[in-house]
Design a protein around this motif. Structure first.
Motif, short mmCIF file in Angstrom:
data_model
loop_
_atom_site.label_atom_id
_atom_site.label_comp_id
_atom_site.label_asym_id
_atom_site.label_seq_id
_atom_site.Cartn_x
_atom_site.Cartn_y
_atom_site.Cartn_z
N GLY A 59 0.80 -1.22 0.00
CA GLY A 59 0.00 0.00 0.00
C GLY A 59 0.83 1.26 0.00
N LEU A 60 2.05 1.18 -0.54
CA LEU A 60 2.97 2.32 -0.46
C LEU A 60 3.42 2.80 -1.83
CD1 LEU A 60 5.18 0.99 2.49
CD2 LEU A 60 3.40 2.74 2.60
N ALA A 61 2.71 2.41 -2.87
CA ALA A 61 3.13 2.81 -4.22
C ALA A 61 3.10 4.33 -4.39
CB ALA A 61 2.23 2.14 -5.26
N GLY A 62 2.09 4.99 -3.85
CA GLY A 62 1.99 6.44 -3.97
C GLY A 62 3.12 7.14 -3.26
N PHE A 64 6.00 5.89 -2.60
CA PHE A 64 7.23 5.61 -3.35
C PHE A 64 7.40 6.60 -4.50
CE2 PHE A 64 8.75 3.49 -7.29
CZ PHE A 64 10.09 3.45 -6.98
N ARG A 65 6.33 6.87 -5.24
CA ARG A 65 6.43 7.79 -6.36
C ARG A 65 6.81 9.20 -5.91
NH1 ARG A 65 3.83 6.18 -11.25
NH2 ARG A 65 3.35 8.36 -11.71
N SER A 66 6.40 9.56 -4.69
CA SER A 66 6.74 10.90 -4.19
C SER A 66 8.20 10.99 -3.75
CB SER A 66 5.82 11.27 -3.02
OG SER A 66 6.11 10.48 -1.87
N GLU A 67 8.84 9.84 -3.46
CA GLU A 67 10.22 9.83 -2.99
C GLU A 67 11.22 9.46 -4.09
OE1 GLU A 67 11.45 10.57 -0.08
OE2 GLU A 67 9.73 10.60 1.29
N ALA A 68 10.75 8.72 -5.10
CA ALA A 68 11.65 8.18 -6.11
C ALA A 68 12.11 9.26 -7.09
CB ALA A 68 10.98 7.03 -6.85
N ARG A 69 13.18 8.96 -7.81
CA ARG A 69 13.75 9.87 -8.78
C ARG A 69 13.85 9.18 -10.13
NH1 ARG A 69 18.69 10.17 -7.80
NH2 ARG A 69 18.86 8.75 -6.03
N PRO A 70 12.85 9.34 -11.00
CA PRO A 70 12.93 8.69 -12.31
C PRO A 70 14.13 9.14 -13.13
CG PRO A 70 11.08 10.24 -12.24
CD PRO A 70 11.58 10.09 -10.84
N GLU A 71 14.59 10.37 -12.90
CA GLU A 71 15.77 10.85 -13.62
C GLU A 71 17.03 10.09 -13.22
OE1 GLU A 71 15.48 13.35 -9.88
OE2 GLU A 71 14.11 12.49 -11.36
N GLY A 72 16.98 9.44 -12.04
CA GLY A 72 18.12 8.66 -11.58
C GLY A 72 18.38 7.42 -12.40
N GLU A 73 17.47 7.09 -13.31
CA GLU A 73 17.67 5.94 -14.18
C GLU A 73 18.67 6.23 -15.30
OE1 GLU A 73 14.86 2.65 -16.50
OE2 GLU A 73 13.95 4.42 -15.59
N GLU A 74 19.05 7.51 -15.46
CA GLU A 74 20.06 7.83 -16.48
C GLU A 74 21.35 7.10 -16.18
OE1 GLU A 74 22.27 11.71 -18.48
OE2 GLU A 74 20.31 11.92 -17.54
N HIS A 75 21.98 6.56 -17.21
CA HIS A 75 23.13 5.68 -17.01
C HIS A 75 24.18 5.98 -18.08
CE1 HIS A 75 24.45 1.30 -15.90
NE2 HIS A 75 25.40 2.19 -15.74
N ARG A 76 25.40 6.26 -17.64
CA ARG A 76 26.50 6.52 -18.55
C ARG A 76 27.60 5.49 -18.31
NH1 ARG A 76 26.90 13.16 -18.23
NH2 ARG A 76 24.77 13.49 -17.50
N LEU A 109 10.48 5.08 4.63
CA LEU A 109 9.11 4.93 4.16
C LEU A 109 8.46 3.70 4.78
CD1 LEU A 109 8.09 5.32 0.42
CD2 LEU A 109 7.24 3.42 1.76
N LEU A 110 9.19 2.59 4.81
CA LEU A 110 8.65 1.36 5.40
C LEU A 110 8.51 1.48 6.91
CD1 LEU A 110 10.73 -1.13 3.24
CD2 LEU A 110 8.23 -1.03 3.29
N LEU A 111 9.51 2.05 7.56
CA LEU A 111 9.44 2.20 9.02
C LEU A 111 8.26 3.07 9.43
CD1 LEU A 111 13.22 2.65 9.89
CD2 LEU A 111 11.74 0.83 10.75
N ASP A 112 8.03 4.15 8.70
CA ASP A 112 6.94 5.07 9.04
C ASP A 112 5.57 4.44 8.84
OD1 ASP A 112 8.82 6.97 9.66
OD2 ASP A 112 8.64 8.05 7.75
N SER A 113 5.50 3.35 8.07
CA SER A 113 4.22 2.70 7.80
C SER A 113 3.86 1.66 8.86
CB SER A 113 4.25 2.03 6.43
OG SER A 113 5.06 0.86 6.44
N LEU A 114 4.73 1.43 9.83
CA LEU A 114 4.52 0.39 10.83
C LEU A 114 4.17 1.00 12.19
CD1 LEU A 114 7.58 -1.88 9.96
CD2 LEU A 114 5.17 -2.49 9.63
N PRO A 115 3.41 0.28 13.00
CA PRO A 115 3.21 0.72 14.39
C PRO A 115 4.55 0.91 15.09
CG PRO A 115 1.69 -1.06 13.86
CD PRO A 115 2.64 -0.96 12.70
#
Length: 377
Positions: A59-62, A64-76, A109-115
């Motif tokens: 239940g954390l997909a949303g 994750f999208r707020s924390e992730a960096r799609p630009e980080g997929e750039e690879h040289r 993110l995972l820790l904050d989702s737990l009691p």
């Protein structure tokens, strides 16, 4: 059903979170004193079919999208002279691929989702002993103990729980030396531009100098070398490392010189490919404890998927955890075997005399093969 999870890494926390969503309590025993006790490493790319799938089950997909960096997929990928061999640019703002996220951000993110009482900090497991009436007695550093009905080893490469199921031994596959560069945009703008928003690999003969951009603006530098018998202390000197890269473009070796602290070396190990164990009641493994692979991008993803699949099995059959564990294990063995084989091949390819050519072929999309035309004569 008292479930104990040994290890508060990504696999253990994902398992606890998905169980919690199903109304099943679990306790995570973590050796660290707190979530901020030590750095959590660099960033990782979460794969849609594994890591992202597990986060969706949590239940954390949303978030994750707020924390992730799609630009980080750039690879040289560069050669030692600094020539660009491969430059992969993701579609701007697209989450369709494998966006990067810092390990520390994902763990938070995972820790904050737990009691709040789910994770018992400063509980380093030193022994697990089967109880006569079923379950296990857990003994922690300092003499504390606890009992459980189901024990899940999510305690990484040096798993204590693993020894109850298999005597598989670890083998060295590489030496990794890490450095960090803080506030790169301000302090080292040339290096920030060189690395870009994602990952940089500089590939030589039997050695790789890599760097990745972190969400806080820092750069994590990693030097991968073939496994050898030399003492790790030899890799703690920047001067010794620079000597190993003598003749490389100074723009690349500047990544070593800019490190904020002394280099940190460690051995990289892996379990034998295809490791299995005979099912035992009330105990199983996830992640590196179950299938430690070379670090080529699958470890965290497979750990999280292990957790999701084990949690789903336990939630489907809570009255018969042994059956749930057996179902999970058979599916996990089948899934991870080819991934471990692939990881071993990639690791060997990356640290070989022909690594540059092999990696370019690996990352270059192949044109679709044309079907032969039917003969109409």
């Amino acid at each position: 059903m008292r479930i104990a999870i040994a290890g508060g890494g990504l696999g253990g926390l994902t398992l606890a979170r998905i169980l919690h969503r199903h109304g099943i309590d679990a306790v995570v025993y973590e050796r660290e004193a707190s979530r901020s006790a030590r750095p959590q490493g660099g960033s990782l790319d979460l794969h849609p079919e594994s890591g992202q799938r597990a986060l969706a089950a949590a239940g954390l997909a949303g978030r994750f999208r707020s924390e992730a960096r799609p630009e980080g997929e750039e690879h040289r990928i560069l050669d030692p002279a600094g020539r660009i061999l491969v430059h992969h640019r993701p579609s701007p703002g697209s989450f369709a691929g494998r966006p990067e996220i810092d390990r520390s951000a994902l763990r938070d993110l995972l820790l904050d989702s737990l009691p709040a009482d789910t994770v018992r900090w400063q509980h380093r497991l030193v022994a697990a002993t089967p109880r006569p009436d079923g379950g296990f007695r857990l003994t922690f550093d300092g003499g504390h103990s606890a009992d459980c009905d189901v024990l899940v080893g999510a305690d990484g490469a040096r798993s204590v729980v693993r020894s109850l199921l298999t005597d598989a031994t670890l083998s060295p596959v590489a030496t990794l030396v890490e450095l960090s560069i803080s506030d790169a945009d301000r302090r080292h703008p040339d290096l920030a531009e060189l690395v870009g928003p994602g990952n940089l690999w500089c590939v030589g003969v039997n050695q790789i100098l890599a760097a990745q951009r972190l969400g806080d603006g820092g750069i994590r530098v990693g030097i991968s070398l073939r496994a050898d018998d030399r003492h790790l202390d030899i890799y703690r000197s920047k001067r010794a490392l620079l000597h190993m890269f003598d003749g490389w473009d100074p723009r690349l070796t500047a990544l070593i010189e800019a490190g904020d602290s002394p280099p940190t070396p460690r051995r990289i190990e892996a379990m034998p490919t295809g490791t299995r164990w005979a099912h035992q009641p009330g105990i199983t493994l996830v992640g590196d404890a179950a299938h430690l692979m070379p670090p080529v991008g699958e470890g965290a993803n497979q750990a999280m998927l292990d957790a999701a699949e084990l949690a789903a099995a336990l939630a489907t059959n809570p009255a018969d955890p042994d059956s749930a564990i057996r179902t999970y294990e058979e599916a996990m063995f089948t899934r991870t075997h080819p991934i471990a084989e692939m990881s071993a091949r990639v690791q060997a390819m990356m640290l070989s005399p022909t690594a540059a050519d092999d990696i370019v072929r690996f990352f270059t999309p192949q044109p679709p093969r044309r079907r032969p035309q039917a003969d109409n004569a």
